[in-house]
Design a protein around this motif. Sequence first.
Motif, mmCIF file in Angstrom:
data_model
loop_
_atom_site.group_PDB
_atom_site.id
_atom_site.type_symbol
_atom_site.label_atom_id
_atom_site.label_comp_id
_atom_site.label_asym_id
_atom_site.label_seq_id
_atom_site.Cartn_x
_atom_site.Cartn_y
_atom_site.Cartn_z
ATOM 1 N N GLN A 43 1.321 -1.473 0.001
ATOM 2 C CA GLN A 43 -0.087 0.020 -0.218
ATOM 3 C C GLN A 43 0.576 1.447 -0.218
ATOM 4 N N LYS A 44 1.903 0.936 0.866
ATOM 5 C CA LYS A 44 2.865 2.704 0.942
ATOM 6 C C LYS A 44 3.757 2.555 -0.902
ATOM 7 N N SER A 45 3.766 1.801 -1.257
ATOM 8 C CA SER A 45 4.538 1.555 -2.250
ATOM 9 C C SER A 45 3.391 1.897 -3.724
ATOM 10 N N VAL A 46 2.342 1.872 -3.686
ATOM 11 C CA VAL A 46 1.784 2.289 -4.360
ATOM 12 C C VAL A 46 1.102 3.750 -4.198
ATOM 13 N N ALA A 47 1.202 4.067 -2.820
ATOM 14 C CA ALA A 47 0.779 5.428 -2.738
ATOM 15 C C ALA A 47 1.945 6.462 -3.564
ATOM 16 N N ASP A 48 3.031 5.719 -2.204
ATOM 17 C CA ASP A 48 4.464 6.701 -2.574
ATOM 18 C C ASP A 48 4.952 6.918 -4.411
ATOM 19 N N SER A 49 4.050 5.836 -5.061
ATOM 20 C CA SER A 49 4.103 5.970 -6.906
ATOM 21 C C SER A 49 3.279 7.056 -7.583
ATOM 22 N N VAL A 50 2.495 6.330 -6.978
ATOM 23 C CA VAL A 50 1.401 8.046 -7.674
ATOM 24 C C VAL A 50 1.560 8.701 -7.284
ATOM 25 N N LYS A 51 2.193 9.510 -5.610
ATOM 26 C CA LYS A 51 2.718 11.109 -5.329
ATOM 27 C C LYS A 51 3.951 11.350 -5.715
ATOM 28 N N SER A 52 4.781 10.043 -6.823
ATOM 29 C CA SER A 52 6.096 10.708 -7.420
ATOM 30 C C SER A 52 5.834 11.150 -8.345
ATOM 31 N N SER A 53 4.769 10.368 -9.225
ATOM 32 C CA SER A 53 4.223 10.560 -10.500
ATOM 33 C C SER A 53 3.845 11.454 -11.125
ATOM 34 N N LEU A 54 3.167 11.801 -10.379
ATOM 35 C CA LEU A 54 1.769 13.653 -10.275
ATOM 36 C C LEU A 54 2.864 14.008 -10.797
ATOM 37 N N LYS A 55 2.833 15.448 -11.599
ATOM 38 C CA LYS A 55 3.182 16.439 -11.509
ATOM 39 C C LYS A 55 4.329 16.521 -12.243
#
Length: 189
Positions: free
Chosen positions: A149-161
């Motif tokens: 869950q943390k990995s998915v959340a971090d990946s979404v955050k890092s790819s935005l903008k």
Amino acid sequence: MRKTLYLVLVVLVGIFMFSGCAKKGPEPLKNPCLEGAPAWVIDPTMEGGLTGLGAAKIGAAGLQFARTEAIANARDEMARTLSVKVKNMFKNFTQVTGVGDAETVDKVSANVSKQVANQTLEGSKAKNVWISPCNEYYVLVVLDPQVVQKSVADSVKSSLKNEQALWQQFLAKKAQDELDAEIQKEFSK
């Protein structure tokens, strides 16, 4: 009495005849190397988590080498589960030459596929190990559900903008357009 005996005999003959015609399902495949295997070898899943099953033959290089190979195979499976880039091209060509009895058909088909995975599997660890009767080392590697869950959340955050992510999307679109152009060229011949 005789009528009843005759009726019972007819029924029994009918049962034997129909039972001989009944379809029997296929017998399950018997693999002596998997005899006694734990359930996770056959179905390597974990509720809410990510798993990978790896196997390696224990050979002359020893148990540690087989363990390392099996864990690497399991992590490779996990990485492909999370993300895999697939490129594929299929070509098909059919040609008829000659007439009548001298007619021949030439057909060529080609299918090319490439799969690449690139993932960081932070926190992956071997959970279960089993050595088969055929001396194969099986390992179940897991990622804890909270880590996933943390990995998915971090990946979404890092790819935005993220400009790099946009550049990668552009390159992927460009590669897809080139593939489409190649396919179109082949069909227009």
